[in-house]
Design an enzyme around this catalytic site. Structure first.
Site, short mmCIF file in Angstrom:
data_model
loop_
_atom_site.label_atom_id
_atom_site.label_comp_id
_atom_site.label_asym_id
_atom_site.label_seq_id
_atom_site.Cartn_x
_atom_site.Cartn_y
_atom_site.Cartn_z
N GLY A 107 -8.74 -15.43 7.62
CA GLY A 107 -7.58 -16.23 8.03
C GLY A 107 -6.38 -15.32 8.21
NE ARG A 108 -1.29 -18.34 7.52
CZ ARG A 108 -1.69 -19.59 7.26
NH1 ARG A 108 -2.01 -20.40 8.22
NH2 ARG A 108 -1.74 -20.01 6.01
CB ILE A 109 -3.96 -13.39 3.71
CG1 ILE A 109 -2.79 -14.36 3.55
CG2 ILE A 109 -3.81 -12.20 2.76
CD1 ILE A 109 -2.70 -15.04 2.18
CB THR A 130 -4.97 -10.91 -3.40
OG1 THR A 130 -5.58 -10.87 -2.11
CG2 THR A 130 -4.68 -9.51 -3.89
CB SER A 131 -8.43 -15.43 -2.68
OG SER A 131 -9.55 -15.31 -3.54
NE ARG A 132 -4.73 -20.53 -5.88
CZ ARG A 132 -3.69 -19.94 -5.29
NH1 ARG A 132 -3.65 -18.63 -5.18
NH2 ARG A 132 -2.67 -20.66 -4.86
CD GLU A 153 -4.15 -16.93 -12.14
OE1 GLU A 153 -3.02 -17.43 -11.99
OE2 GLU A 153 -4.77 -16.39 -11.22
CG HIS A 181 -1.35 -15.37 -9.26
ND1 HIS A 181 -2.09 -16.52 -9.44
CD2 HIS A 181 -1.07 -15.33 -7.92
CE1 HIS A 181 -2.24 -17.15 -8.27
NE2 HIS A 181 -1.63 -16.44 -7.34
CB ALA A 215 -0.79 -10.98 -4.09
C1 DGY Z 1 -0.17 -18.74 -3.07
O1 DGY Z 1 0.83 -18.93 -2.37
O2 DGY Z 1 -1.16 -19.46 -3.03
C2 DGY Z 1 -0.15 -17.57 -4.00
O3 DGY Z 1 -1.25 -17.46 -4.80
C3 DGY Z 1 1.12 -17.55 -4.80
O4 DGY Z 1 1.87 -16.67 -4.11
#
Ligand code: DGY
Length: 325
Positions: free
Chosen positions: A156-158, A237-239, A268, A285, A287
């Site tokens: 996706g975008r990221i 860096t997602s979930r 978390e 968390h 990012a």
């Molecule tokens: C999000 O936006 O989902 C991030 O995990 C928090 O920046």
């Protein structure tokens, strides 16, 4: 007409407060620690709008406690903390903050990748310790990032912002996603599609950018680690729940993969103790945590709330079915 009442479960940034001040009567949670659940439930009772963080669950219980609520605006792009169908059932519009954090998050995924490959965490500890004896030929030797194969899971975008950065490092980019990207996007980003198993077998660095969905819960499990190269690294860096942490710890202990760099965790703020290893870089968390981006996220949530309460369509609606008229 009375000014609509809004609860913000965070003090937010000045720019967002300024946007809100002329339009809503906002009760802010001003303390630096997150509010206890009972406080949120108590304070949301008479509110039409809620601006919340991903640490607050917007579920049936909260919606029941807030009979006047018309909008729940998440200050995050991920919205697994929001029960969207429950919001829709009660006519509550849910919004998120897409688009403003892509580059910042990709920067940080890159930071993690470089840190774990080049052993920056260990180097920082050594440099601060007072025990560094000076340069040595084989001291903290890591692994090169440049010229390697980057595997992106979730394009996706990221994920695409991550791919864009790879050119400067002369990396080969492969990706997997439920839906293959259009040919022009693949061409522009020099990214080749692979199925998951091919990607696991080929990538030197695997960076995860999927949302948390029933299909992605526990996506990285023992079987996936088994298929990765023993020299490969996992970046997340997602979930957190996209990775089975116990399986990751076992894979690290057994040398099935070379290391990991994580910004997010299954439960978390609890972090599996087995992840406190020298070949794992841990971040809390953060990012998307640049001042510019976090300010934009807060302003976006504020604007979503104002729009809805003024009878306009917010820009980032997750459940258009909940919009009236
Ligand atoms: C999000 O936006 O989902 C991030 O995990 C928090 O920046």
């Amino acid at each position: 007409m009375a000014t609509p009442k809004v609860l913000a479960t965070h003090r937010l940034f000045d720019a967002a407060r300024k946007t809100l001040q002329d339009n809503c009567d906002v009760e802010y949670w001003e303390k630096s620690e997150r509010p206890p659940r009972e406080e949120v439930l108590r304070r949301v009772k008479d509110k039409e709008g809620l601006i919340c963080l991903l640490t607050e669950k917007v579920d049936d219980e909260l919606l029941q406690a807030a009979p006047k609520l018309r909008i729940a605006a998440n200050v995050a792009v991920g919205y697994d903390n929001i029960d969207v169908p429950a919001c829709t059932k009660r006519g509550v519009v849910a919004t998120n903050t897409p688009g403003v954090l892509d580059e910042t998050t990709a920067d940080f995924a890159w930071t993690l990748m470089m840190a774990v490959a080049r052993r920056l965490g260990e180097g920082d500890v050594l440099a601060r310790s007072g025990n560094w004896k000076g340069w040595d030929l084989d001291q903290l030797v890591g692994t090169d990032v440049w010229g390697k194969t980057l595997g992106i899971v979730g394009f996706g975008r990221i994920g695409r912002a991550m791919a864009r950065r790879a050119g400067g490092f002369q990396m080969r980019v492969i990706y997997t996603d439920a839906v293959r990207a259009p040919a022009d996007a693949e061409k522009e980003l020099r990214a080749e599609y692979r199925d998951m198993n091919e990607l696991l077998a080929e990538a030197d660095f695997i960076s995860v950018h999927t949302p948390l969905l029933p299909e992605t819960h526990g996506l990285f499990n023992a079987a996936k680690f088994q298929r990765m190269k023993r020299t490969a690294f996992l970046i997340n860096t997602s979930r957190g729940p996209v990775v089975d942490e116990a399986a990751l710890v076992a894979a690290l202990e057994d040398g099935k993969i070379a290391g990991a760099a994580l910004d997010v965790y299954e439960k978390e703020p609890v972090i599996h103790p087995g992840l406190r290893r020298s070949n794992v870089v841990l971040a809390p968390h953060i990012a998307s945590a640049s001042l510019e981006t976090r300010t934009k996220m807060a302003c976006m949530a504020a604007e979503n709330v104002i729009a809805l309460l003024q009878g306009r369509r917010p820009a980032n609606v997750l459940n258009p079915e909940a919009l009236k008229g």
